[in-house]
Design an enzyme around this catalytic site. Structure first.
Site: not given
Ligand SMILES: NC(=O)C1=CN([C@@H]2O[C@H](COP(=O)(O)OP(=O)(O)OC[C@H]3O[C@@H](n4cnc5c(N)ncnc54)[C@H](O)[C@@H]3O)[C@@H](O)[C@H]2O)C=CC1
Ligand SMILES: O=C([O-])CC(=O)C(=O)O
Length: 341
Positions: A174, A201
């Site tokens: 953000d 967030h």
């Molecule tokens: N805080 C923030 O600003 C943001 C948060 N996110 C969040 O981050 C998370 C991950 O997003 P992506 O990487 O795009 O998803 P993705 O699906 O590409 O990767 C997630 C990974 O987590 C793994 N996983 C699932 N369960 C698991 C467990 N119990 N132990 C270890 N690994 C496990 C999966 O195998 C996968 O490799 C989502 O919840 C998303 O909403 C995404 C963007 C920004």
């Molecule tokens: O939008 C989403 O779900 C992933 C996220 O938290 C972001 O990009 O800020």
């Protein structure tokens, strides 16, 4: 590292100092969810961070492959990958744990729609951290951050090892978006347009304090409204453009590595490292909101000082009115989940 003659020349005292400072610089960082869209580029960026001496990559799928790949990068840190049944090994001796494990959004979903899947993933990882690495600093990326951070806190509390100085919700994306979008409007470099973003967030809980920025305070009217909306809903922009293939991964990896580096600098004794992050906070505790993102000074123990918000404009007061009830609901949902687990 040193020739024998050079080592002999060291006095006992300077040898002790040298080796104790080398030991204190040993920083093992784990990424849980390292095989995912965020986890892979985040692991790469952490491999390039000189403050990381050892990288421990864990996922239920694909982490050993990512580790083998990243380990060829010619920086000093060592890298190890751990398969699904090796979580405890992955956490052994870690100082910092970054968690991007969990499912991302698809178009039409809110972050809260991820709760049912991600709450138990994060709870189970927190249980393992509490058991194996109870003094680690924990950086939560998995959404919905407004609920997953309280889930980690309540899980650690149950295990009797919660230290509020060591738990962080990563809201850096953000902050990164706010600087980038404001720079675009102001015709400035993003370095010149840092914006403090407070609250939580997700959507309305994201509150950019543009009035506190030399460039931001001059932005008014419709341009202001659109800028605030874009900062609050920047995630949706990416989800829509990826059209079912997930949410922000590359900019999030950048933001995650940036926050991790800030924490590592604070832990290593650097003074004046201040950045917004979602922490256990007294700022709105009187209203029953005990997690909140605001500027936090990071130091040798993690959270060193939680800064007050400072003066808000009339528009920002209104944004806070929309933020607080939603944030409170999200936090309570996380706590209730652990209480009923
Ligand atoms: N805080 C923030 O600003 C943001 C948060 N996110 C969040 O981050 C998370 C991950 O997003 P992506 O990487 O795009 O998803 P993705 O699906 O590409 O990767 C997630 C990974 O987590 C793994 N996983 C699932 N369960 C698991 C467990 N119990 N132990 C270890 N690994 C496990 C999966 O195998 C996968 O490799 C989502 O919840 C998303 O909403 C995404 C963007 C920004
Ligand atoms: O939008 C989403 O779900 C992933 C996220 O938290 C972001 O990009 O800020």
């Amino acid at each position: 590292m040193f020739s024998h003659s050079a080592a002999r020349a060291l006095t006992a005292q300077s040898r002790a100092r040298l080796f104790s400072s080398t030991a204190s610089r040993q920083t093992k960082v784990a990424v849980l969810g390292a095989g995912g869209g965020i986890g892979q580029p985040l692991s790469l960026l952490l491999k390039s961070d000189p403050l990381v001496t050892s990288l421990s990559l864990y996922d239920i799928r694909g982490a050993p492959g990512v580790a083998a790949d990243v380990s060829h990068v010619d920086t000093a840190s060592e890298v190890n990958g751990y398969a699904a049944d090796k979580l405890d090994e992955a956490l052994d001796g870690v100082k910092v744990v970054v968690i991007p494990a969990g499912v991302p959004r698809k178009p039409g979903m809110t972050r809260d729609d991820l709760f049912n899947t991600n709450a138990s993933i994060v709870r189970d990882l927190a249980t393992a951290i509490g058991r194996v690495a109870p003094t680690a600093h924990i950086l939560v990326i998995s959404n919905p951050v407004n609920s997953t951070v309280p889930i980690v806190a309540a899980t650690l509390e149950k295990a009797g090892v919660f230290d509020p100085k060591r738990l962080f919700g990563v809201t850096t994306l953000d902050v990164v978006r706010a600087a980038r979008f404001t720079a675009g409007i102001a015709g400035a470099h993003p370095n010149e347009t840092p914006i403090t973003v407070v609250g939580g967030h997700s959507g309305a809980t994201i509150v950019p304090l543009l009035s506190q920025s030399a460039y931001g305070k001059g932005i008014k009217g419709e341009v202001y409204e659109k800028l605030v909306y874009r900062i609050q809903f920047g995630g949706d922009e990416v989800v829509k453009a990826k059209d079912g293939a997930g949410s922000a991964t590359l900019s999030m990896a950048y933001a995650g590595a940036k926050f991790t580096n800030s924490l590592l600098r604070g832990l290593s004794g650097e003074k004046g490292v201040v950045t917004p992050t979602f922490v256990y906070s007294p700022l709105y505790a009187s209203q029953g909101i005990d997690f909140f993102s605001s500027n936090v000074e990071l130091g040798v123990n993690g959270v060193e000082k939680i800064h007050p918000l400072g003066p808000l404009s009339a528009e920002e007061e209104k944004l806070m009115e929309a933020c607080l009830p939603e944030l409170k609901k999200n936090i309570e949902k996380g706590k209730a989940f652990v209480a009923s687990s």
